[in-house]
Design an enzyme around this catalytic site. Sequence first.
Site, PDB file in Angstrom:
ATOM      1  N   SER A  51      44.340  38.631  40.465  1.00  9.98           N
ATOM      2  CA  SER A  51      44.007  37.206  40.336  1.00  9.98           C
ATOM      3  C   SER A  51      43.854  36.817  38.874  1.00  9.98           C
ATOM      4  O   SER A  51      43.804  35.615  38.549  1.00  9.98           O
ATOM      5  CB  SER A  51      42.731  36.877  41.111  1.00  9.98           C
ATOM      6  N   ASP A  89      43.410  46.429  40.819  1.00  5.38           N
ATOM      7  CA  ASP A  89      44.580  46.135  41.633  1.00  5.38           C
ATOM      8  C   ASP A  89      45.838  46.744  41.029  1.00  5.38           C
ATOM      9  O   ASP A  89      46.082  46.614  39.816  1.00  5.38           O
ATOM     10  CB  ASP A  89      44.803  44.612  41.715  1.00  5.38           C
ATOM     11  N   GLU A 188      41.087  39.736  53.857  1.00  7.30           N
ATOM     12  CA  GLU A 188      41.110  38.393  53.262  1.00  7.30           C
ATOM     13  C   GLU A 188      41.591  37.341  54.250  1.00  7.30           C
ATOM     14  O   GLU A 188      42.640  37.486  54.882  1.00  7.30           O
ATOM     15  CB  GLU A 188      42.005  38.371  52.018  1.00  7.30           C
TER      16      GLU A 188
END
Length: 270
Positions: A51, A89, A188
């Site tokens: 992100s 990530d 999510e």
Amino acid sequence: MSINKEIKRITTETLRGMKGVEKISMLTSYDFTIAQMVDAGGIDAILVGDSASNVMAGHETTLPITLDQMIYHAQSVVRAAKRCLVVVDLPFGSYQSDPQKALDSAVRIMKESGAHAVKLEGGKEIAESISRIINAGIPVMGHLGLTPQSIYQFGTYKVRAKEEAEAQKLMDDAKLLEELGAFSLVMEKIPADLAKKVTESINIPTIGIGAGPNCDGQVLVVHDMLGMTHEFKPKFLRQYLNLYDEITNAVQQYVADVKSVDFPNEKEQY
């Protein structure tokens, strides 16, 4: 009272032991300054999320961020994190096509950043990559439900796994991730009832984002939680501050003070 108050460094085993005992708190961070504050606030885990592509670089999706850029952000966070677990990530394109490439990417993150674990999106499709990374001694956190790296395949950021077939696949993938040796799992934007069923059906902790209160923990993007990304307000987000307005107002006051020669004053000069 937290069971982790006396723990000097939270590990993957710490998180495993929290399942069913204490909820896990997790936030993203991408730089030294914010990671230092997040760690000092008592967070259990920091996710150096892809992100960063959105909130740090201004991209529309998470896809453009590179492995080198993720390592840079991870290095900055690891320098700040004295107590919490740091998970990084694996970015889009660094693991999907080839299990050996996936292992090479994970090794680079661990060696060059000093992070404690990596996170990959997907289940059965990337099982071999996950297995190879875990067999090399690198802890893996899974990620199911809405997987932003697959946004062009989904075509939307809407809630996932509402239909029975997709819900069953998510359940199967969660069990597979546990069997492969993942130490935890992010879910999510899925229905809260499904998240509850998954959480109760596996022995590794689940961490939700838009997945209801029955996961073993929660994660949010720190810029969203602090109100720095003022235009992004999904249903699952609780905004604890409104830093966008506070920082903008502070800048406006600074501009006014400079232009009126109020800053610097006599006490602010040598």
